[in-house]
Structures are given as structure tokens and as C-alpha cells.
Design a protein around this motif. Structure first.
Motif, PDB file in Angstrom:
ATOM      1  N   VAL A  94       0.852  -1.210   0.000  1.00 39.74           N
ATOM      2  CA  VAL A  94       0.000   0.000   0.000  1.00 39.74           C
ATOM      3  C   VAL A  94       0.875   1.243   0.000  1.00 39.74           C
ATOM      4  O   VAL A  94       1.808   1.352   0.784  1.00 39.74           O
ATOM      5  CB  VAL A  94      -0.949  -0.005   1.221  1.00 39.74           C
ATOM      6  CG1 VAL A  94      -1.605   1.350   1.393  1.00 39.74           C
ATOM      7  CG2 VAL A  94      -2.007  -1.078   1.056  1.00 39.74           C
ATOM      8  N   ASP A  95       0.555   2.138  -0.917  1.00 38.95           N
ATOM      9  CA  ASP A  95       1.361   3.351  -1.069  1.00 38.95           C
ATOM     10  C   ASP A  95       0.445   4.558  -0.904  1.00 38.95           C
ATOM     11  O   ASP A  95      -0.513   4.721  -1.647  1.00 38.95           O
ATOM     12  CB  ASP A  95       1.991   3.328  -2.484  1.00 38.95           C
ATOM     13  CG  ASP A  95       2.856   4.536  -2.727  1.00 38.95           C
ATOM     14  OD1 ASP A  95       3.273   5.165  -1.739  1.00 38.95           O
ATOM     15  OD2 ASP A  95       3.109   4.857  -3.908  1.00 38.95           O
ATOM     16  N   TRP A  96       0.732   5.358   0.113  1.00 38.33           N
ATOM     17  CA  TRP A  96      -0.110   6.538   0.360  1.00 38.33           C
ATOM     18  C   TRP A  96       0.478   7.753  -0.326  1.00 38.33           C
ATOM     19  O   TRP A  96       1.677   7.959  -0.304  1.00 38.33           O
ATOM     20  CB  TRP A  96      -0.215   6.814   1.862  1.00 38.33           C
ATOM     21  CG  TRP A  96      -1.045   5.804   2.575  1.00 38.33           C
ATOM     22  CD1 TRP A  96      -0.596   4.726   3.270  1.00 38.33           C
ATOM     23  CD2 TRP A  96      -2.468   5.765   2.653  1.00 38.33           C
ATOM     24  NE1 TRP A  96      -1.655   4.018   3.778  1.00 38.33           N
ATOM     25  CE2 TRP A  96      -2.818   4.633   3.424  1.00 38.33           C
ATOM     26  CE3 TRP A  96      -3.493   6.565   2.153  1.00 38.33           C
ATOM     27  CZ2 TRP A  96      -4.126   4.289   3.697  1.00 38.33           C
ATOM     28  CZ3 TRP A  96      -4.793   6.236   2.435  1.00 38.33           C
ATOM     29  CH2 TRP A  96      -5.115   5.096   3.199  1.00 38.33           C
ATOM     30  N   VAL A  97      -0.364   8.551  -0.919  1.00 35.19           N
ATOM     31  CA  VAL A  97       0.108   9.818  -1.500  1.00 35.19           C
ATOM     32  C   VAL A  97      -0.767  10.924  -0.914  1.00 35.19           C
ATOM     33  O   VAL A  97      -1.991  10.820  -0.915  1.00 35.19           O
ATOM     34  CB  VAL A  97       0.093   9.774  -3.053  1.00 35.19           C
ATOM     35  CG1 VAL A  97      -1.242   9.393  -3.604  1.00 35.19           C
ATOM     36  CG2 VAL A  97       0.528  11.103  -3.635  1.00 35.19           C
ATOM     37  N   ASP A  98      -0.092  11.967  -0.407  1.00 33.35           N
ATOM     38  CA  ASP A  98      -0.846  13.007   0.283  1.00 33.35           C
ATOM     39  C   ASP A  98      -1.008  14.273  -0.545  1.00 33.35           C
ATOM     40  O   ASP A  98      -1.628  15.225  -0.109  1.00 33.35           O
ATOM     41  CB  ASP A  98      -0.159  13.349   1.611  1.00 33.35           C
ATOM     42  CG  ASP A  98      -0.248  12.184   2.574  1.00 33.35           C
ATOM     43  OD1 ASP A  98      -1.325  11.576   2.637  1.00 33.35           O
ATOM     44  OD2 ASP A  98       0.749  11.878   3.237  1.00 33.35           O
ATOM     45  N   ASP A  99      -0.429  14.292  -1.722  1.00 33.46           N
ATOM     46  CA  ASP A  99      -0.547  15.475  -2.574  1.00 33.46           C
ATOM     47  C   ASP A  99      -2.010  15.611  -3.024  1.00 33.46           C
ATOM     48  O   ASP A  99      -2.527  14.775  -3.753  1.00 33.46           O
ATOM     49  CB  ASP A  99       0.364  15.278  -3.800  1.00 33.46           C
ATOM     50  CG  ASP A  99       0.361  16.490  -4.695  1.00 33.46           C
ATOM     51  OD1 ASP A  99      -0.451  17.403  -4.439  1.00 33.46           O
ATOM     52  OD2 ASP A  99       1.164  16.524  -5.644  1.00 33.46           O
ATOM     53  N   PRO A 100      -2.682  16.674  -2.574  1.00 30.25           N
ATOM     54  CA  PRO A 100      -4.109  16.782  -2.918  1.00 30.25           C
ATOM     55  C   PRO A 100      -4.356  16.966  -4.415  1.00 30.25           C
ATOM     56  O   PRO A 100      -5.478  16.792  -4.879  1.00 30.25           O
ATOM     57  CB  PRO A 100      -4.579  18.017  -2.135  1.00 30.25           C
ATOM     58  CG  PRO A 100      -3.352  18.778  -1.806  1.00 30.25           C
ATOM     59  CD  PRO A 100      -2.221  17.812  -1.766  1.00 30.25           C
ATOM     60  N   SER A 101      -3.284  17.293  -5.151  1.00 32.01           N
ATOM     61  CA  SER A 101      -3.493  17.496  -6.591  1.00 32.01           C
ATOM     62  C   SER A 101      -3.885  16.182  -7.274  1.00 32.01           C
ATOM     63  O   SER A 101      -4.448  16.195  -8.367  1.00 32.01           O
ATOM     64  CB  SER A 101      -2.240  18.081  -7.243  1.00 32.01           C
ATOM     65  OG  SER A 101      -1.205  17.148  -7.186  1.00 32.01           O
ATOM     66  N   VAL A 102      -3.587  15.038  -6.614  1.00 35.13           N
ATOM     67  CA  VAL A 102      -3.972  13.776  -7.242  1.00 35.13           C
ATOM     68  C   VAL A 102      -5.491  13.568  -7.195  1.00 35.13           C
ATOM     69  O   VAL A 102      -6.026  12.695  -7.859  1.00 35.13           O
ATOM     70  CB  VAL A 102      -3.274  12.544  -6.599  1.00 35.13           C
ATOM     71  CG1 VAL A 102      -1.781  12.645  -6.698  1.00 35.13           C
ATOM     72  CG2 VAL A 102      -3.713  12.355  -5.164  1.00 35.13           C
ATOM     73  N   LEU A 103      -6.172  14.392  -6.412  1.00 39.06           N
ATOM     74  CA  LEU A 103      -7.628  14.251  -6.321  1.00 39.06           C
ATOM     75  C   LEU A 103      -8.330  14.851  -7.530  1.00 39.06           C
ATOM     76  O   LEU A 103      -9.511  14.630  -7.752  1.00 39.06           O
ATOM     77  CB  LEU A 103      -8.157  14.932  -5.052  1.00 39.06           C
ATOM     78  CG  LEU A 103      -7.654  14.370  -3.726  1.00 39.06           C
ATOM     79  CD1 LEU A 103      -8.226  15.142  -2.563  1.00 39.06           C
ATOM     80  CD2 LEU A 103      -8.041  12.910  -3.610  1.00 39.06           C
ATOM     81  N   THR A 104      -7.603  15.662  -8.268  1.00 41.18           N
ATOM     82  CA  THR A 104      -8.230  16.266  -9.442  1.00 41.18           C
ATOM     83  C   THR A 104      -7.387  15.957 -10.679  1.00 41.18           C
ATOM     84  O   THR A 104      -6.163  15.918 -10.602  1.00 41.18           O
ATOM     85  CB  THR A 104      -8.314  17.800  -9.298  1.00 41.18           C
ATOM     86  OG1 THR A 104      -7.074  18.257  -8.798  1.00 41.18           O
ATOM     87  CG2 THR A 104      -9.421  18.222  -8.373  1.00 41.18           C
ATOM     88  N   ARG A 105      -8.076  15.740 -11.765  1.00 40.32           N
ATOM     89  CA  ARG A 105      -7.356  15.471 -13.014  1.00 40.32           C
ATOM     90  C   ARG A 105      -7.507  16.715 -13.878  1.00 40.32           C
ATOM     91  O   ARG A 105      -8.624  17.069 -14.279  1.00 40.32           O
ATOM     92  CB  ARG A 105      -7.970  14.270 -13.727  1.00 40.32           C
ATOM     93  CG  ARG A 105      -7.145  13.747 -14.894  1.00 40.32           C
ATOM     94  CD  ARG A 105      -7.926  12.669 -15.612  1.00 40.32           C
ATOM     95  NE  ARG A 105      -9.092  13.217 -16.290  1.00 40.32           N
ATOM     96  CZ  ARG A 105      -9.085  13.600 -17.562  1.00 40.32           C
ATOM     97  NH1 ARG A 105      -7.996  13.496 -18.288  1.00 40.32           N
ATOM     98  NH2 ARG A 105     -10.178  14.100 -18.128  1.00 40.32           N
ATOM     99  N   LEU A 106      -6.398  17.408 -14.098  1.00 36.57           N
ATOM    100  CA  LEU A 106      -6.490  18.630 -14.876  1.00 36.57           C
ATOM    101  C   LEU A 106      -6.381  18.295 -16.353  1.00 36.57           C
ATOM    102  O   LEU A 106      -5.548  17.475 -16.751  1.00 36.57           O
ATOM    103  CB  LEU A 106      -5.381  19.602 -14.478  1.00 36.57           C
ATOM    104  CG  LEU A 106      -5.400  20.048 -13.006  1.00 36.57           C
ATOM    105  CD1 LEU A 106      -4.234  20.978 -12.718  1.00 36.57           C
ATOM    106  CD2 LEU A 106      -6.709  20.752 -12.677  1.00 36.57           C
ATOM    107  N   ASP A 107      -7.227  18.942 -17.133  1.00 37.26           N
ATOM    108  CA  ASP A 107      -7.219  18.732 -18.572  1.00 37.26           C
ATOM    109  C   ASP A 107      -5.853  19.169 -19.121  1.00 37.26           C
ATOM    110  O   ASP A 107      -5.453  20.321 -18.944  1.00 37.26           O
ATOM    111  CB  ASP A 107      -8.349  19.605 -19.163  1.00 37.26           C
ATOM    112  CG  ASP A 107      -8.475  19.412 -20.660  1.00 37.26           C
ATOM    113  OD1 ASP A 107      -7.480  18.999 -21.274  1.00 37.26           O
ATOM    114  OD2 ASP A 107      -9.561  19.673 -21.187  1.00 37.26           O
ATOM    115  N   PRO A 108      -5.111  18.261 -19.773  1.00 36.62           N
ATOM    116  CA  PRO A 108      -3.768  18.619 -20.248  1.00 36.62           C
ATOM    117  C   PRO A 108      -3.789  19.815 -21.208  1.00 36.62           C
ATOM    118  O   PRO A 108      -2.859  20.618 -21.232  1.00 36.62           O
ATOM    119  CB  PRO A 108      -3.280  17.359 -20.974  1.00 36.62           C
ATOM    120  CG  PRO A 108      -4.255  16.295 -20.661  1.00 36.62           C
ATOM    121  CD  PRO A 108      -5.483  16.892 -20.085  1.00 36.62           C
ATOM    122  N   GLU A 109      -4.873  19.923 -21.976  1.00 41.43           N
ATOM    123  CA  GLU A 109      -4.962  21.032 -22.931  1.00 41.43           C
ATOM    124  C   GLU A 109      -5.073  22.374 -22.186  1.00 41.43           C
ATOM    125  O   GLU A 109      -4.439  23.360 -22.558  1.00 41.43           O
ATOM    126  CB  GLU A 109      -6.205  20.836 -23.799  1.00 41.43           C
ATOM    127  CG  GLU A 109      -5.968  21.209 -25.252  1.00 41.43           C
ATOM    128  CD  GLU A 109      -7.110  20.713 -26.112  1.00 41.43           C
ATOM    129  OE1 GLU A 109      -8.052  21.485 -26.295  1.00 41.43           O
ATOM    130  OE2 GLU A 109      -7.038  19.547 -26.553  1.00 41.43           O
TER     131      GLU A 109
END
Lengths: 780, 211
Positions: A439-454
Motif C-alpha cells: 500500500v502506497d499513500w500519496v498526500d498530494d491533494p493534486s492527485v484528487l483532481t485530473r487537470l485537462d492537459p490542454e
């Protein structure tokens, strides 16, 4: 229960629902302030800063660039865009260039303080103000008068023969390097390709509903301008917020539609008539209404995310009517509510305890979610037990599918061999042994949102045109408003050293424009303390063929320029990106001054320099990851406490350790297996996975309780097993389908709950059967 | 009788003026077109600046160069060497004290001055008329005078007007009247309107310190 008494519950429910509807209608107020969901750091100053940053003009300002067939067209279109944006009530300020008021105010405020703002190195003035320095100044004045800037220099030369004003303008210009230029009074990107428009919105950039009309307008203009060869692009938080909401809403609408149809088909298939399907929504709807009402009463306002998360958690209460209906259909008692009441009450109590763990995290947003979900669960249970039984048919018809499922469940119950029941728990234990260490925890809240690459590319292009600074990396100095710039000056000095040492490529600071009172006073002393400076300057000018009489009185003393003077005037919009107002501390207003960094090569070295001068190197990403990490660790500590509380409740209710174990262990095993499976599949777990695991635990314990409470009659156990199977399918259809979402946040919930509930439904019966076969006294 | 003679005189004067103005407009277009067709330009100059702050005028001598579409260089040779070179939107100034880039965006006056010269030499009348009130007249001896009065309030605070004089493509003088009352007079001699700069010459001429 006789007729009138039976209906009493319905009447009470009806009055409560009407009362709550009126209450909600009168006080309904939804906020989407993201600050509500920001974890509180240990340092209150940092907390205030992170909250203030999300509301500060710097995060509410949209940068729009227009690239046309030529710059003149782009500038012209920028005027059109400005006019369109200015009409929007949500737009507080829009600008295509420094206004004449700004230029006037700049001169009016800064020129009288030209000597105080002469240099950021007062000691260096000694060499400029001795006799040789003054001779050099006179020669420089002559050169400048004869050069291309001569006509401009001529306008202020008699009041500033030492050209301190020219130096201030040059320094200001240097501060803009890599930033903006001004052409024909309008902002132009440094490369000269684009017109630039700034627009600041009134609401927080994260309030997507308020921002949507602006983004829609920009979207329309993008298409409109494209037809005449002009490319309109933007860099703004608003763009991402609206796009995130649009994408999540689209996903939820699509998935909800699929889920509603699938659950309706399941109910119709099992119960034959549509009535149970309709009735099953009553507890959920009542739960939602109660959650809304209680939150509005307790917290005055409701956050959009509280509503979303709370509604999701309340969704688990569909298990209660499912359990009631199956019991009513298959066992066929009028008193089915009484028969399953205990199971539902204990199940809901353990769910409430699980959700209460959320409140223990100290996350203000999650406390609200917990209150919402707990009050909603209580109301849903009350509705299930008091209202639904009255509305159920007296002699329900058991459909063929229902009969077939019940027969399979009965077969399972009657199976006497123990070993097949050990397969699932043993497999789960093995999976846990292998997967949990992965199990690998990631605390960066940016992973909660997927930003449109464009959109990200567009944002980066626009930023590169107007502000060559790294996003989210800044130095903060905070203090009383009128002296905060003293700290800002000290930070600018050490950042200058960092640039020279190669630790940093560059920075953008208010220091290039205005100094703090301390530095201004030190400059002033150099000019005004030496009593003969005026005489010596006039002598140097006369020696270089100037008419000294015209320069008499050039040395005009002035009081330092204070930040409060700038903040109240027309220059405020230019300064606002660098300033964040903080809550006062009782001794007056406080402000944070921001310095934006570019190309940090040695973060630790820069941080050490900055901290020595009372500044703080603020990396938004690291900061948020740190906060979420601390929050996750607190949540991880709260979950065992919740489990202990659940265990206590089960012990009190079920008494026998075997039964307690049969009700409790499968839930823990299911949650652990889910985490292990996610770990094995390389899914990086975040805070939403953790919350979803809590949901899995609550649902798992419900299943265990349903079985444990149905000890005795085979029919009752069969009904519980069918309930579990159905509840599992509805939960997978309700939550599991979220796993198909493009939004990482929804995906996390969907995947975890989907896997967890499926494992629960497999483990719970096995555990129950194992325990009860070992204890024939309790076997059906 | 006397009254009718006055009216007659006015009508005659109008009839004389109208074709003359039209003629002048035609001449300005014609002149600007010829400037636009020019392969390049070079000249020697002598500038006298009458600055009220100084007891005596400042005098500079040197050369000016233009290569279409937007390269401009002024090399001062006397009393001390200095240069300013305009390439597109970048103005670089250099002398014995060093060199620096003057951000035209931050110096609207310098931008307008260099811009007006480029508009004239590029024959860009619309741009010229957008920034200035343009007056053009041709004297009996074919010497034309082009007067540019800035329209922008920023510029009028600093510059009152500019006049250019010349015959055909041969620009002979430019005077800048500053709002402060100061005046810069430039006289051009040895004007070459057929100057064609090779890439090597462009490298050499349009840089600080050259040619």
C-alpha cells in the motif's frame, strides 16, 4: 400495532418533514469556499495565510491574452473583451492597461518620495553623493538630456538633477523584466505578440457556480474571435474550477442515470412491483433533508462538498429498507419491522460510530460531513422503521427471481461442510499478507483532481507570456500592514544574494516598486542629514555649464510612503498580486507580502536565507501535501478508535464473542483486503480511499449485524443473506460505478467501495456460517 | 461694391487654396510612397540642442542610417562617441559609460520619436496620422515641410511638435520643439537615399559603436 398507532409514526414523520422543508427553504445557503475544506495547520498564522491566499486577489485574477493577425488587432479585441467582462456583475475589476489615474497616482505618490526610494543600498549612496559623485551626476544629467530620453528627463530635471526618479523608473522596469510591457497605454506580453487583459472576480475562484457565467462568456468569445484570426487564451484558477465541476457533474449525471436504471431493474426483478423501489428512496430522501436541516441549524451554512460527501454517505442507508423488504417478503410477517429493527438499529449505530471518526479528525469540513451523515442516517433509520412498514403490502407476492435467490441462500445455510466457508476468508488473509505491505499513500491533494492537459498547456503558455515565475512557489513575509515591507526588503536582499549564488534564477517582488519605511528613512538620511548636499550639487552643476538657479530647492524632504496609502488608491490593482490581507491581531491590520520565485535550484539554501530574515518559503504543493498527510495520519488514528467503539456496541448487543467476531471480523477483513488489492494493483491511496475504507467498514459491519441478529429461523437468515446480496448489488451500482469516472476523486470512492462491499458480501456469510456451524446451539 | 470685392477676393483665395491643399496632400502621399520604396538611407548630421537648463547649446555630430523596414542607427562622433540603435522594438544606447537597452514600452516619448521617424521612412501615412496631426506644405522652391503635432496627451506634455524639411527624398532638417521650450535642431547633409545595406554592412552599421 393497531391502525391509528401505526399511522402515528407516519404523522410524526410527515410533520417533521414539512417542518424541515420550511426550515431548509428559509435558511438554505450553500457555500463553495474551498477554505472550508483546508486542513488547519499547527501554525495558526500559516492557516490564516493559506485561507487568505485562496481569497486573495492573486488567486481571483484571470489573465487573458489575445494574439491577433497583428498587435493592433489584438489590442483592439482586448478593448472589446474588457467591455464584455466589465458588464459582468461578477467581475470586480478589469484592465487592459495602466489607467491615466494609475499613472497620475504613481507620479503623485512616488515622485515626492524620489530620494527615499533612490536605492536599495543606502550605503552605496556615500560614493554617489561626495563631490566626485556629484560631478559624475551632473555629467550624467547632461548626457541624459541630450539622449533619446532627453525630453522626458527635461520634465523633472530641475527638481531631480541627481536623477533618482529615473533610477526608480529603471528599477521598476527591471522588476517587470520577463513580465509585461505597455504599448499605447495597453498591456502587451513581453514578446510583443499579445494584448493582455486582467480581470479579478468578486467570488473566490473556486466558487465554480459564480465563475461559470464568466467562463461561458470567455468560451463564446474564444469561438467568436477565432473566426477573425485572434486567439484568446487564459490562465486562471477559475478555468480549472469550472472545468472540474463540469467534468465531475457530467460523470455523476451519466453514472447516476446508469445506477438509477440498474437499481430500479434490480428492485423490479426481485420485488415485482415498483412500490418497494419507490419506498426505498423515502429513507434516503428524509436522511438528506435532515442532514441539510441539521447542518443549516448547527453551522448556519452548508458547503457544497459537505452536501456531496454527506449525500454519498447517506446513500448506504438504502441497505435498511432492502433488509426490511426482504424480511417482509420472504419471512412474511406483519411485524417485520420489529423483527429486523434490532439489526437495523445496531447496524446504523455502528455506522454512526464509523462516521463519528470523521469528526475526530479536526478537519472542519469533515466535521460538517460527519454531522450531516450521522443526522441523515438517524432520520433514514427512523423512516425505515416507523414509516415504511405501514406502506408495505400485507401479502407481498414473491417473484421467481426472488424465490431463486432465496433458494440459493437456503442451500448455502444448510451446507454442513465447513471447509468451503474457509476459502474466502483464507484467500482474503493471503491477499492482505501480500498486498498490505504494497500500500502506497500519496498526500498530494493534486492527485484528487485530473487537470485537462490542454487547459494546463494553455495556462502555461499564458503564464510564460506575462509572468515568468513558478506557480505555487513563493516567499511570504507577514506583519503589520505599514511595516511588512521592511521584512519584504530584507527578503529581497537575501534573494538577490541567492540569485548571485545560483540558488535561484530570479524573483518578482514588490521591493522593485516600493520599499518599507525603514529603508526609505535610511535613504532619506543620506540625502537630508548632510546639510551641504544642496550647495555642493548646485556647484557641480554650475561647473558643468548648467544654470544652478534653475535647480534651487531641488532637495525636497518627504515622509516615507506607506503601504496603506497605496492600498487605498488607484495603484491598488497593480500591488494586489503581491499582497494578501490577513485577519487583524487586535493591534491593527496585518498583511502578507508575497515574492514570487523563478527557477529554484537549491530549495534548502533559499529557505535558510529567507527564514533568517523572518520570511517563509511557501511551496503550495508541499504545504498542502504536508497538511493532508497530517490529516491522514490523524484519520488513521481515529479509525481504530471508531472500530473499538463499534466492537463495544457489538459486544453489548451480541454478548457471545463468537457472534461478535462473526459480525465484526468480516468488515475489518474486507476493508483490509480492499486496501491490499488496491496496493497490489499499484493504486496510490489518498485521503478519499481512506474515507471510502471507513464506508466499507460501516457497510461490512451492517452485513455482519444483519446476519448476527437473524440467528434462529432459517427463513430469517435466508432473508438476511438475500438482503446482503441485494444491498451489495445496489451499493456496487450506486458507488462502484463511480469507479468508471474520469475524476480521480470519484474513481477513488467508486473503486474502494465497489471492491470493499463485494468482498464484504463474500466474507460475511462465510464468517457467520463458520462461527455458527462451530456452535450448533445457534445454528438455524 | 467694396463688399463684393472682398467676397470675390475670398472666393479667389479659396479657389487658390483648395487645389493647393489637395496638391499638398497628393505630394505627401507621393513623398511617403517614394520613402517606402527607398532601399535605405544614410546621412551626416549636426544636431544643436537648445536646453534652457544649460548656459550653452549642446552640439552633436555624426551619422544616421536607415534600413527598411525598421532598423535605425544614430552614431554620434563628436564631441564624444555614442550610439543608439533601433531594431524592431528594441532601442540600444551605448557610450563610453556602457550600453543599455531602453525599453521603448517604458519610455513612450522615445518610442514615439523613433516610431514617427520609422512611419515617415516606411511611408506609413495611416500610422502617422493616428499618432499625429499631420500638416504638409510645399513652398514655391519645392521645399516641403512636414509638421507633426502629437495627439496623445502623454506626448503633448513633453513634445509640442516636430517639423521635417526637405526636397524630394532629401530630408534636410528636423526640429523638435519640446513642451518645456527646449529645441533640438538637426541638419542633414550628404543624404543618400539609394543606400543599400548588405548583410555584412547591416551587422557593422546597426550596432553600438559602428560604423
Amino acid at each position: 400495532m393497531n391502525g391509528p398507532r401505526r399511522w402515528m409514526g407516519v404523522v410524526v414523520w410527515g410533520v417533521a418533514v414539512v417542518g424541515m422543508l420550511i426550515g431548509v427553504a428559509l435558511t438554505f445557503d450553500v457555500t463553495t469556499q474551498i477554505t472550508h475544506f483546508l486542513p488547519e495547520p499547527d501554525d495558526p498564522e500559516l492557516g490564516a495565510l493559506s485561507r487568505a491566499l485562496t481569497r486573495a486577489p492573486v488567486s481571483r485574477t484571470m489573465i487573458l491574452t489575445l494574439e491577433g493577425p497583428d498587435l493592433a488587432t489584438a489590442l483592439d479585441r482586448a478593448d472589446t473583451l474588457r467591455a464584455e467582462l466589465a458588464e459582468q456583475p461578477e467581475v470586480a475589476w478589469v484592465s487592459t492597461g495602466p489607467s491615466p489615474e494609475m499613472e497620475g497616482a504613481f507620479y503623485k505618490l512616488f515622485f515626492p518620495r524620489r530620494y527615499l526610494l533612490a536605492t536599495d543600498d543606502p550605503e552605496g549612496l556615500d560614493g554617489r553623493l561626495d563631490d566626485a559623485g556629484l560631478r559624475a551626476a551632473a555629467a550624467r544629467l547632461k548626457r541624459e538630456l541630450g539622449g533619446p530620453a532627453g525630453p522626458l528627463v527635461r520634465t523633472f530635471a530641475t527638481r531631480d538633477p541627481l536623477l533618482t526618479w529615473l533610477d526608480a523608473i529603471e528599477r521598476f522596469r527591471a522588476g517587470q523584466q520577463g513580465g509585461l510591457a505597455v504599448k499605447n497605454g495597453r498591456f502587451v506580453s513581453r514578446d510583443g505578440c499579445c494584448a493582455v487583459v486582467f480581470a479579478t472576480t468578486r467570488s473566490s475562484a473556486f466558487e465554480s457556480s459564480a465563475q461559470k457565467p464568466i467562463q461561458d462568456l470567455v468560451g463564446r468569445l474564444v469561438k467568436q474571435l477565432r473566426s477573425d484570426g485572434t486567439r484568446l487564451e487564459q490562465s486562471s484558477v477559475q478555468m480549472f474550477a469550472v472545468e472540474a465541476q463540469r467534468s465531475i457533474q457530467a460523470d455523476i449525471t451519466r453514472i447516476s442515470a446508469m445506477s438509477i436504471v440498474a437499481v430500479a431493474l434490480l428492485f423490479l426483478g426481485v420485488f415485482v412491483t415498483p412500490r418497494p423501489w419507490l419506498l426505498a428512496h423515502l429513507p434516503i430522501a428524509t436522511g438528506l433533508l435532515t442532514g441539510l436541516f441539521v447542518n443549516l441549524v448547527v453551522f448556519d451554512t452548508l458547503h457544497g462538498l459537505t452536501l456531496a460527501f454527506g449525500a454519498t454517505l447517506i446513500g448506504v442507508t438504502i441497505d435498511y429498507p432492502v433488509h426490511l423488504f426482504n424480511h417482509h417478503w420472504l419471512v412474511g410477517q406483519r411485524g417485520s419491522a420489529r423483527a429486523v429493527g434490532g439489526a437495523i438499529l445496531i447496524g446504523s449505530l455502528t455506522t454512526v460510530l464509523g462516521f463519528a471518526a470523521l469528526a475526530g479528525t479536526g478537519f472542519p469540513g469533515l466535521v460538517e460531513v460527519a454531522v450531516f451523515a450521522i443526522s441523515g442516517v438517524v432520520a433514514a433509520v427512523a423512516t425505515t422503521l416507523l414509516v415504511l412498514p405501514v406502506m408495505l403490502p400485507d401479502a407481498p407476492r414473491v417473484g421467481r427471481l426472488h424465490t431463486a435467490i432465496a433458494r440459493m441462500a437456503a442451500g448455502l445455510v444448510r451446507r454442513r461442510r465447513r471447509w468451503p466457508h474457509t476459502v474466502v476468508p483464507v484467500m482474503c488473509a493471503l491477499l492482505c499478507a501480500v498486498g498490505l505491505p504494497q500500500v502506497d499513500w500519496v498526500d498530494d491533494p493534486s492527485v484528487l483532481t485530473r487537470l485537462d492537459p490542454e487547459l494546463q498547456a494553455q495556462d502555461a503558455r499564458v503564464r510564460a507570456r506575462v509572468a515568468r515565475v513558478d506557480a505555487g512557489r513563493l516567499v511570504v513575509v507577514s506583519g503589520p500592514t505599514d511595516s511588512v515591507l521592511d521584512g519584504n526588503d530584507r527578503v529581497a536582499r537575501v534573494l538577490g544574494d541567492a540569485v548571485k549564488s545560483g540558488e535561484l534564477e530570479g524573483f518578482s517582488s514588490l521591493h522593485r516598486v516600493v520599499f518599507g519605511p525603514d529603508l526609505q528613512r535610511r535613504n532619506g538620511e543620506k540625502f537630508f542629514a548632510a546639510g551641504d548636499l544642496s550647495r555642493r550639487t548646485l556647484a557641480a552643476l554650475e561647473a558643468d555649464a548648467f544654470k544652478p538657479a534653475l535647480f534651487a530647492g531641488f532637495l525636497e524632504p518627504a515622509e516615507p510612503l506607506l503601504l496603506s496609502e497605496l492600498q487605498d488608491g488607484p495603484l491598488a490593482p497593480l500591488l494586489s498580486p503581491f499582497l494578501v490581507p490577513l485577519p487583524g491581531d487586535g493591534e491593527g491590520e496585518r498583511t502578507a507580502a508575497l515574492t514570487f520565485l523563478r527557477g529554484v535550484k537549491d530549495s534548502a539554501a533559499v529557505e535558510a536565507r529567507v527564514e533568517e530574515e523572518g520570511g517563509l518559503l511557501f511551496d503550495q504543493r508541499t504545504f498542502m501535501a504536508d497538511l493532508y498527510g497530517r490529516f491522514r495520519s490523524r484519520a488513521t488514528h481515529m479509525v481504530p478508535l471508531g472500530l473499538v467503539a463499534i466492537l463495544l456496541v457489538l459486544t453489548v448487543r451480541l454478548r457471545k464473542p463468537r457472534r461478535v467476531l462473526a459480525a465484526f471480523a468480516p468488515a475489518v477483513l474486507a476493508a483490509a483486503t480492499t486496501a491490499a488489492l488496491l496496493g497490489m494493483f499499484g493504486v496510490q491511496m489518498n485521503i478519499l480511499h481512506l474515507i471510502s475504507l471507513l464506508l466499507v467498514l460501516s457497510i461490512g459491519v451492517d452485513y455482519g449485524v444483519f446476519l448476527a441478529e437473524s440467528t434462529g429461523e432459517t427463513d430469517s437468515v435466508v432473508a438476511a443473506l438475500v438482503s446482503m446480496a441485494m444491498a451489495c448489488v445496489t451499493t456496487v451500482l450506486g458507488f462502484g460505478l463511480l469507479g468508471m469516472s474520469q475524476a480521480p476523486a470519484l474513481q477513488a470512492i467508486g473503486l474502494t467501495v465497489g471492491i470493499g462491499v463485494t468482498v464484504s458480501v463474500l466474507v460475511a456469510p462465510s464468517a457467520w456460517l463458520l462461527v455458527h456451524q462451530a456452535d450448533p446451539e445457534n445454528a438455524p | 461694391m467694396r463688399y463684393s470685392r472682398v467676397v470675390e477676393a475670398v472666393i479667389v483665395a479659396l479657389l487658390l487654396v483648395i487645389p493647393h491643399t489637395a496638391q499638398a496632400q497628393d505630394d505627401l502621399d507621393g513623398l511617403l510612397t517614394k520613402f517606402a520604396q527607398m532601399p535605405g538611407l544614410s546621412a551626416d548630421f549636426r544636431e544643436v540642442q537648445h536646453i534652457a537648463l544649460l548656459t550653452q547649446p549642446l552640439t552633436h555630430e555624426g551619422t544616421v542610417h536607415f534600413a527598411p523596414p525598421s532598423r535605425l542607427a544614430r552614431h554620434t562622433l563628436k564631441p564624444a562617441r555614442s550610439s543608439f540603435v533601433l531594431d524592431a522594438s528594441t532601442l540600444t544606447v551605448g557610450d563610453a559609460h556602457g550600453r543599455r537597452e531602453v525599453d521603448l514600452a517604458a519610455h513612450p516619448v522615445a518610442a514615439e520619436l523613433t516610431g514617427s521617424l520609422l512611419h515617415i521612412l516606411a511611408g506609413d501615412r495611416p500610422s502617422l496620422e493616428k499618432a499625429y496631426r499631420v500638416e504638409f506644405s510645399v513652398a514655391m522652391d519645392d521645399e516641403w515641410t512636414l509638421t507633426l503635432t502629437p495627439r496623445s496627451p502623454t506626448l503633448t506634455k513633453v513634445i509640442e511638435r516636430m517639423t521635417f524639411k526637405g526636397r524630394g527624398l532629401n530630408v534636410s532638417a528636423m526640429t523638435l520643439f519640446e513642451a518645456s521650450g527646449d529645441r533640438r535642431e538637426m541638419v542633414f547633409v550628404g543624404v543618400r537615399t539609394d543606400r543599400r545595406y548588405s548583410p555584412t554592412e547591416i551587422e557593422r552599421v546597426f550596432r553600438i559603436g559602428g560604423p
